[in-house]
Design a protein around this motif. Sequence first.
Motif, PDB file in Angstrom:
ATOM      1  N   VAL A   8     -55.195 -74.146 -14.623  1.00 54.11           N
ATOM      2  CA  VAL A   8     -54.364 -73.914 -15.804  1.00 54.11           C
ATOM      3  C   VAL A   8     -52.916 -74.308 -15.509  1.00 54.11           C
ATOM      4  CG1 VAL A   8     -53.428 -72.127 -17.334  1.00 54.11           C
ATOM      5  CG2 VAL A   8     -55.863 -72.128 -16.754  1.00 54.11           C
ATOM      6  N   GLU A   9     -52.421 -73.925 -14.353  1.00 56.99           N
ATOM      7  CA  GLU A   9     -51.050 -74.278 -13.984  1.00 56.99           C
ATOM      8  C   GLU A   9     -50.866 -75.791 -13.916  1.00 56.99           C
ATOM      9  OE1 GLU A   9     -51.208 -71.861 -10.536  1.00 56.99           O
ATOM     10  OE2 GLU A   9     -50.063 -70.248 -11.478  1.00 56.99           O
ATOM     11  N   LEU A  10     -51.871 -76.489 -13.407  1.00 58.39           N
ATOM     12  CA  LEU A  10     -51.821 -77.951 -13.358  1.00 58.39           C
ATOM     13  C   LEU A  10     -51.818 -78.539 -14.769  1.00 58.39           C
ATOM     14  CD1 LEU A  10     -51.926 -80.676 -11.908  1.00 58.39           C
ATOM     15  CD2 LEU A  10     -54.403 -80.366 -11.680  1.00 58.39           C
ATOM     16  N   ALA A  11     -52.646 -78.006 -15.649  1.00 56.64           N
ATOM     17  CA  ALA A  11     -52.695 -78.498 -17.030  1.00 56.64           C
ATOM     18  C   ALA A  11     -51.342 -78.320 -17.720  1.00 56.64           C
ATOM     19  CB  ALA A  11     -53.797 -77.782 -17.806  1.00 56.64           C
ATOM     20  N   VAL A  12     -50.701 -77.192 -17.484  1.00 58.42           N
ATOM     21  CA  VAL A  12     -49.385 -76.947 -18.072  1.00 58.42           C
ATOM     22  C   VAL A  12     -48.349 -77.888 -17.464  1.00 58.42           C
ATOM     23  CG1 VAL A  12     -47.535 -75.247 -18.327  1.00 58.42           C
ATOM     24  CG2 VAL A  12     -49.912 -74.560 -18.689  1.00 58.42           C
ATOM     25  N   ALA A  13     -48.309 -77.979 -16.147  1.00 60.34           N
ATOM     26  CA  ALA A  13     -47.315 -78.812 -15.462  1.00 60.34           C
ATOM     27  C   ALA A  13     -47.447 -80.284 -15.824  1.00 60.34           C
ATOM     28  CB  ALA A  13     -47.434 -78.629 -13.946  1.00 60.34           C
ATOM     29  N   SER A  14     -48.669 -80.733 -16.071  1.00 62.82           N
ATOM     30  CA  SER A  14     -48.909 -82.155 -16.358  1.00 62.82           C
ATOM     31  C   SER A  14     -48.942 -82.458 -17.855  1.00 62.82           C
ATOM     32  CB  SER A  14     -50.226 -82.594 -15.724  1.00 62.82           C
ATOM     33  OG  SER A  14     -51.315 -81.909 -16.315  1.00 62.82           O
ATOM     34  N   ASN A  15     -48.732 -81.423 -18.669  1.00 68.03           N
ATOM     35  CA  ASN A  15     -48.799 -81.592 -20.117  1.00 68.03           C
ATOM     36  C   ASN A  15     -50.134 -82.213 -20.534  1.00 68.03           C
ATOM     37  OD1 ASN A  15     -47.758 -81.279 -22.716  1.00 68.03           O
ATOM     38  ND2 ASN A  15     -46.927 -83.357 -22.732  1.00 68.03           N
ATOM     39  N   SER A  16     -51.209 -81.686 -19.970  1.00 65.75           N
ATOM     40  CA  SER A  16     -52.546 -82.206 -20.255  1.00 65.75           C
ATOM     41  C   SER A  16     -53.035 -81.748 -21.627  1.00 65.75           C
ATOM     42  CB  SER A  16     -53.538 -81.742 -19.187  1.00 65.75           C
ATOM     43  OG  SER A  16     -53.313 -82.451 -17.992  1.00 65.75           O
ATOM     44  N   LYS A  17     -53.813 -82.605 -22.237  1.00 67.73           N
ATOM     45  CA  LYS A  17     -54.418 -82.286 -23.529  1.00 67.73           C
ATOM     46  C   LYS A  17     -55.683 -81.458 -23.344  1.00 67.73           C
ATOM     47  CE  LYS A  17     -55.884 -84.426 -27.861  1.00 67.73           C
ATOM     48  NZ  LYS A  17     -56.003 -85.689 -28.611  1.00 67.73           N
ATOM     49  N   TYR A  18     -56.398 -81.698 -22.234  1.00 69.85           N
ATOM     50  CA  TYR A  18     -57.669 -81.017 -21.991  1.00 69.85           C
ATOM     51  C   TYR A  18     -57.809 -80.582 -20.540  1.00 69.85           C
ATOM     52  CZ  TYR A  18     -59.289 -83.364 -26.284  1.00 69.85           C
ATOM     53  OH  TYR A  18     -59.429 -83.829 -27.562  1.00 69.85           O
ATOM     54  N   ILE A  19     -58.553 -79.511 -20.362  1.00 74.73           N
ATOM     55  CA  ILE A  19     -59.202 -79.187 -19.093  1.00 74.73           C
ATOM     56  C   ILE A  19     -60.674 -79.404 -19.355  1.00 74.73           C
ATOM     57  CG2 ILE A  19     -59.888 -77.367 -17.479  1.00 74.73           C
ATOM     58  CD1 ILE A  19     -57.202 -76.020 -17.994  1.00 74.73           C
ATOM     59  N   ILE A  20     -61.301 -80.277 -18.564  1.00 77.06           N
ATOM     60  CA  ILE A  20     -62.732 -80.541 -18.718  1.00 77.06           C
ATOM     61  C   ILE A  20     -63.453 -79.767 -17.624  1.00 77.06           C
ATOM     62  CG2 ILE A  20     -64.530 -82.288 -18.866  1.00 77.06           C
ATOM     63  CD1 ILE A  20     -62.252 -84.353 -19.357  1.00 77.06           C
ATOM     64  N   THR A  21     -64.384 -78.912 -18.022  1.00 73.67           N
ATOM     65  CA  THR A  21     -65.055 -78.035 -17.064  1.00 73.67           C
ATOM     66  C   THR A  21     -66.469 -77.695 -17.544  1.00 73.67           C
ATOM     67  OG1 THR A  21     -64.903 -75.910 -15.896  1.00 73.67           O
ATOM     68  CG2 THR A  21     -64.087 -75.958 -18.162  1.00 73.67           C
ATOM     69  N   ASN A  22     -67.309 -77.321 -16.601  1.00 67.66           N
ATOM     70  CA  ASN A  22     -68.636 -76.795 -16.939  1.00 67.66           C
ATOM     71  C   ASN A  22     -68.596 -75.287 -17.153  1.00 67.66           C
ATOM     72  OD1 ASN A  22     -70.013 -79.250 -16.784  1.00 67.66           O
ATOM     73  ND2 ASN A  22     -70.353 -79.037 -14.589  1.00 67.66           N
ATOM     74  N   ASN A  23     -67.452 -74.680 -16.874  1.00 66.10           N
ATOM     75  CA  ASN A  23     -67.337 -73.218 -16.932  1.00 66.10           C
ATOM     76  C   ASN A  23     -66.261 -72.795 -17.925  1.00 66.10           C
ATOM     77  OD1 ASN A  23     -69.265 -72.921 -14.859  1.00 66.10           O
ATOM     78  ND2 ASN A  23     -67.694 -73.259 -13.324  1.00 66.10           N
ATOM     79  N   LYS A  24     -66.436 -73.126 -19.187  1.00 61.64           N
ATOM     80  CA  LYS A  24     -65.450 -72.782 -20.207  1.00 61.64           C
ATOM     81  C   LYS A  24     -65.166 -71.288 -20.246  1.00 61.64           C
ATOM     82  CE  LYS A  24     -65.583 -74.295 -24.389  1.00 61.64           C
ATOM     83  NZ  LYS A  24     -65.936 -74.833 -25.706  1.00 61.64           N
ATOM     84  N   LYS A  25     -66.194 -70.495 -20.061  1.00 59.15           N
ATOM     85  CA  LYS A  25     -66.019 -69.038 -20.168  1.00 59.15           C
ATOM     86  C   LYS A  25     -65.005 -68.517 -19.159  1.00 59.15           C
ATOM     87  CE  LYS A  25     -70.043 -67.886 -17.298  1.00 59.15           C
ATOM     88  NZ  LYS A  25     -69.312 -68.082 -16.081  1.00 59.15           N
ATOM     89  N   ASP A  26     -64.871 -69.191 -18.018  1.00 60.16           N
ATOM     90  CA  ASP A  26     -63.910 -68.763 -16.997  1.00 60.16           C
ATOM     91  C   ASP A  26     -62.465 -68.885 -17.475  1.00 60.16           C
ATOM     92  OD1 ASP A  26     -66.054 -68.312 -15.349  1.00 60.16           O
ATOM     93  OD2 ASP A  26     -65.702 -70.054 -14.062  1.00 60.16           O
ATOM     94  N   PHE A  27     -62.227 -69.692 -18.500  1.00 58.90           N
ATOM     95  CA  PHE A  27     -60.870 -69.944 -18.976  1.00 58.90           C
ATOM     96  C   PHE A  27     -60.554 -69.248 -20.299  1.00 58.90           C
ATOM     97  CE2 PHE A  27     -61.961 -73.403 -16.176  1.00 58.90           C
ATOM     98  CZ  PHE A  27     -60.811 -73.537 -15.408  1.00 58.90           C
ATOM     99  N   LEU A  28     -61.491 -68.483 -20.824  1.00 59.37           N
ATOM    100  CA  LEU A  28     -61.300 -67.892 -22.146  1.00 59.37           C
ATOM    101  C   LEU A  28     -60.413 -66.653 -22.150  1.00 59.37           C
ATOM    102  CD1 LEU A  28     -64.869 -68.329 -23.652  1.00 59.37           C
ATOM    103  CD2 LEU A  28     -62.843 -69.756 -23.979  1.00 59.37           C
TER     104      LEU A  28
END
Length: 141
Positions: free
Chosen positions: A98-118
Motif C-alpha cells: 500500500v505504501e508503494l502504491a501511494v508513493a508511486s501514485n499507482s492506479k492499481y494494486i494487482i493481487t490474488n488476495n484482495k481481501k487482505d487489502f479491504l
Amino acid sequence: MNVVIDCNIFISAVLSQNGTAIEVLRYALKEKFIPQFGQKLFKEYEDVLSREHIVKKSKLSENEIDELLNALISVSKYNEIYYLWRPNLQDEGDNHIVELAVASNSKYIITNNKKDFLIHELNFEFEVVTAKEFLQKEFEL
C-alpha cells in the motif's frame, strides 16, 4: 499508468505459465503500464522465488525465473519508500505494498488476495484488483 504487482501474481505466472497472471506480465513486458517496485517488494520477490518448493513446482528453471524477474525489473520503476505512516492492514506484511502504491501514485494494486487489502484505517486513490479484473478494466479482455 503506474501499477503495483503483488508478488503472488508473479508466483502464479511462474507456476501456471498461462492464465491472467502471465497476461499481466506480458502486458508489463510490452510496456503497456509501468510496474512499480520498492526495496521491500523486490526483496519479497527474490525471497519467494528462491524457495525450493516454488522452483520445483514451476516448469521454468531457476535461470529462467531469474530472467523473467530481470525482464520485469527492466521495465519497472524503483521508488524510495520512507514509511512515514502505516495503513494498518490486517496482514502487517502487506502494508509496504500500500505504501508503494501511494508513493508511486499507482492506479492499481494487482493481487490474488484482495481481501487482505479491504480492511485498513486510511483511504487511498488506487484500486485493488485481481489480475482478471485488471485485464478486463484496462485491456477489455
